[in-house]
Design a protein around this motif. Structure first.
Motif, short mmCIF file in Angstrom:
data_model
loop_
_atom_site.label_atom_id
_atom_site.label_comp_id
_atom_site.label_asym_id
_atom_site.label_seq_id
_atom_site.Cartn_x
_atom_site.Cartn_y
_atom_site.Cartn_z
N THR A 91 0.78 -1.39 -0.17
CA THR A 91 0.03 -0.10 0.12
C THR A 91 1.04 1.23 0.24
O THR A 91 0.61 2.32 -0.44
N ASP A 92 2.05 1.35 0.66
CA ASP A 92 2.87 2.25 0.65
C ASP A 92 3.27 2.66 -0.73
O ASP A 92 3.86 3.87 -1.12
N LEU A 93 3.65 1.65 -1.66
CA LEU A 93 4.10 1.76 -2.91
C LEU A 93 3.14 2.13 -3.88
O LEU A 93 3.21 2.10 -5.17
N GLY A 94 1.61 2.27 -3.48
CA GLY A 94 0.67 2.35 -4.32
C GLY A 94 0.22 1.17 -5.07
O GLY A 94 -0.78 1.22 -5.93
N PHE A 95 0.36 -0.07 -4.54
CA PHE A 95 -0.46 -1.25 -4.97
C PHE A 95 -1.72 -1.35 -4.03
O PHE A 95 -1.58 -0.96 -3.08
N ALA A 96 -2.50 -2.55 -4.53
CA ALA A 96 -3.41 -2.88 -3.71
C ALA A 96 -2.87 -3.75 -2.57
O ALA A 96 -1.95 -4.42 -2.88
N ALA A 97 -3.80 -3.63 -1.42
CA ALA A 97 -3.06 -4.27 -0.33
C ALA A 97 -3.15 -6.16 -0.54
O ALA A 97 -4.41 -6.52 -0.96
N TYR A 98 -2.48 -6.98 -0.11
CA TYR A 98 -2.11 -8.18 -0.61
C TYR A 98 -3.42 -8.99 -0.14
O TYR A 98 -4.12 -9.75 -0.68
N THR A 99 -3.80 -8.85 1.11
CA THR A 99 -4.98 -9.72 1.83
C THR A 99 -6.34 -9.27 1.49
O THR A 99 -7.25 -9.62 2.01
N ALA A 100 -6.35 -8.04 0.82
CA ALA A 100 -7.57 -7.28 0.56
C ALA A 100 -8.42 -7.93 -0.71
O ALA A 100 -7.62 -8.23 -1.54
#
Lengths: 586, 83
Positions: free
Chosen positions: A231-240
């Motif tokens: 999320t810091d790098l602007g990707f979607a959260a892994y577990t979401a």
């Protein structure tokens, strides 16, 4: 030759010697041995062979990569490709084993006393299996060209040659025993690097536990760290969850039903001695499959973390001074770049790479990793984690084993359908066992040549048709088999109408988005979540197709004549285990 | 009701029971209620995520062996076993 290449030649060469040795030991001398290994395979061994048969180049090479980039949403593949075994064990395998013949179309033809039904089943089987085989051939070629650095075509010919030797000579018997060996190779190749990486990152040697553990030397959980970094790098959260719930639901259901309906898997349960062996053997198959399928989520998450760590040395970096330097790239990076599966572009010209997602806060920071193909995650994983060369060589052998074992199972399903259902069943009913065996061998050789040709010249739609394979199996074969066993009154008209309706609706839905007969320009709607009717992706439509099949079949059956008495007796007979044909001695 | 009918009824009951569990762990815990379950944690796993990527698979394995074991009992009870 480098040390890594020496290791790869040694490991891959050794596994090939084992396969050929087995081929010579396990020759088929009757059609019973050629089609169903004489029905004498121990249920645990059959489970192992089923595991190798089922786990393809896609499971071995692609799945962990899918998980790495999709996170929670990739759960549909994990549940879909395992949950189907419950359906297979409880709804199909024991009854089809009791029936005791050689092929899936044969059961459909006999149960619905209809050559039409048999031919429809043969067509579904051949389309589903052939599309599947193309992917395996590609997997073999990629593994050879990347690790042994020989041309793609040469790799493919070697792979075809090996399959040719044991599948043509041994039929199901030869395929079964090589698949057992291939399972051992592929599972070893998959778990060893996973154990190493889990140890490196979490200190826990069991990847399934490592994924739920804290990072070495800190009290932050691995999955929390991954969510945070992404999320810091602007990707979607892994577990979401990212996709729609309805689509996840239907896709999982389609993959489950499709798994239970794929003929090359069902046929494996014809090879065990008893009905109760068919039940337990499905359990053993899933045990062996679960070893890989529960490791894959750990491999995916850890590979993603390692990849980001390698490039973005300091996880959040508007200041890129710690990032990977372009004139100091690791060897795996340049090797994969050569294959075109990994690409970068130094957009800001600072001589370093940065890897950020679409939602990164500072819009002046651009992503410079222009292509990271998810297929490289498993194959590059040991190199990214700097594991010893013998581990990397093992992964190459494992990928080849996974592709070869699935290809052989599929080719066998195709050749049996041709020699047993078409030649013996329709064209030349009175040929003897020996002639049919020869027809089987010729059909096998022909299928290998066709698959090899398609592997060399993959049709543009090769990637699209995997959805088609599962869609076909889910919407046509599974419902027909299930109703053949559980609905005694199901008759020929109902079954044929149901199969055609399920098949037709699924094909139309896929063609609407992928183009008619996969000609892209004829697509009628955008193949995006916004364009999908109710958010249902073409790959997820198989479950709806199956529902249509059930509904049409039951309605037509209700207004047409009940099946003849001997068919009703047949159904009563397959419902009890007593009296199943005995094993042929091995 | 004949023995054959009773055997088949018992079989159907067992299959339905197993498939209810099959549905609940995968479609229920892993998809429909995954977000709610994610509030609960076991170690580093959020519970919904764990069911979707680990727990459902373990349950599938256990289910098949349970089914095979119960069916063998039924086969013997109704005298339709192969041996």
């Amino acid at each position: 030759m480098t040390n890594l290449q020496l290791w790869t030649y040694a490991v891959v060469g050794a596994t090939f010697c084992i396969y050929i040795f087995i081929a010579i030991k396990a020759r088929a001398t009757t059609t019973g041995e050629f089609y169903v290994a004489g029905k004498g395979v121990h249920p645990v061994l059959n489970g192992m062979a089923t595991g190798a048969d089922w786990m393809s180049a896609a499971s071995f090479i692609s799945m962990a990569g899918l998980i790495a980039f999709k996170g929670f949403d990739a759960s549909v593949y994990l549940m879909g490709w395992t949950g189907g075994y419950c359906l297979l064990a409880m709804l199909l395998a024991p009854y089809l084993r009791k029936y005791g013949k050689f092929t899936v179309p044969e059961f459909i033809g006999d149960r619905f006393y209809s050559q039409t039904a048999r031919v429809v089943a043969v067509i579904c089987l051949i389309v589903a299996s052939l599309t599947y085989v193309i992917g395996q051939m590609k997997g073999i070629g990629v593994a050879f060209s990347r690790f042994l650095e020989i041309p793609f075509e040469t790799g493919l010919f070697i792979g075809m040659g090996i399959v040719f030797i044991y599948a043509v000579l041994g039929g199901m018997k030869g395929v079964t025993y090589t698949q057992i060996a291939q399972y051992v190779v592929l599972i070893f190749a998959y778990t060893v690097p996973a154990i190493f990486i889990s140890l490196q990152l979490t200190g826990n040697p069991i990847p399934q536990l490592g994924l739920g553990s804290t990072m070495s030397g800190s009290d932050v959980y691995l999955l929390d760290k991954l969510d945070l970094v992404l999320t810091d790098l602007g990707f979607a959260a892994y577990t979401a969850q990212k996709g729609s719930t309805l689509n996840m639901f239907l896709l999982t259901m389609s993959l489950m039903i499709g798994t239970a309906g794929l003929p090359h898997v069902i046929t494996r349960f014809f090879t065990v001695p008893k009905v109760r062996d068919a039940r337990s053997s499905a359990g053993w198959a899933l045990v062996f499959i679960a070893v890989l399928y529960t490791t894959a989520p750990a491999v995916g998450a850890m590979a993603r973390l390692n990849l980001i760590d390698t490039i973005q040395a300091d996880s959040i970096a508007p200041d890129t001074s710690q990032n990977l330097k372009i004139d100091n790239l690791p060897a795996w990076f340049t090797n994969w770049e050569k294959t075109g599966l990994l690409k970068y572009e130094d957009k800001n010209g600072d001589g370093r790479l940065q890897y950020v997602g679409a939602k990164y806060g500072d819009t002046t920071v651009q992503n410079e990793m222009t292509k990271v193909d998810r297929d490289i995650m498993v194959l590059a994983n040991p190199e990214i984690a700097r594991l010893p060369n013998w581990v990397i060589a093992l992964v190459a052998a494992g990928g080849i084993a996974a592709a070869l074992s699935t290809a052989a199972g599929l080719l066998l399903a195709i050749s049996s359908a041709i020699s047993h259902d078409i030649v013996k069943g329709i064209i030349a009913k009175d040929i003897d066992d020996k002639t049919e065996l020869m027809a089987g061998r010729i059909a096998m050789a022909g299928a290998i040549v066709v698959a090899g040709y398609l592997g060399l010249n993959p049709p543009g739609f090769a990637a699209q048709v995997v959805a088609l394979a599962f869609g076909l199996a889910a919407s046509s074969i599974f419902p027909a088999l299930m109703m053949g066993i559980f609905v005694k009154r199901m008759n020929n008209a109902g079954a044929v109408c149901g199969m055609l309706a399920g098949l037709g609706s699924t094909l139309v839905y896929i063609f609407m988005y992928k183009g008619w007969f996969f000609v892209k320009s004829t697509a009628m709607m955008a193949d995006t979540p916004e364009g999908w009717i109710m958010g249902i992706s073409p790959g997820a439509f198989g479950a709806v197709g199956a529902l249509i099949n059930f509904a049409v079949a039951l309605s037509v059956c209700a207004v047409t004549k009940a099946p003849p008495e001997h068919i009703q007796h047949l159904v009563e007979d397959i419902r009890v285990p007593m009296g199943a044909g005995t094993a042929v001695d091995h | 009701m004949s023995d054959a009918q009773k055997y088949w009824k018992a079989n159907i009951r067992l299959v339905i029971g197993c498939l209810v569990v099959w549905f609940v762990v995968s479609f229920g815990c892993g998809i429909l209620f995954a977000q709610q379950l994610n509030g609960i944690r076991i170690g580093g796993y959020q519970l919904g995520f764990w069911f979707a990527q680990q727990g459902s698979i373990y349950t599938f394995v256990a289910l098949i062996f349970f089914y095979a074991w119960r069916m063998n009992q039924l086969d013997r009870k109704f005298n339709v076993s192969e041996d």
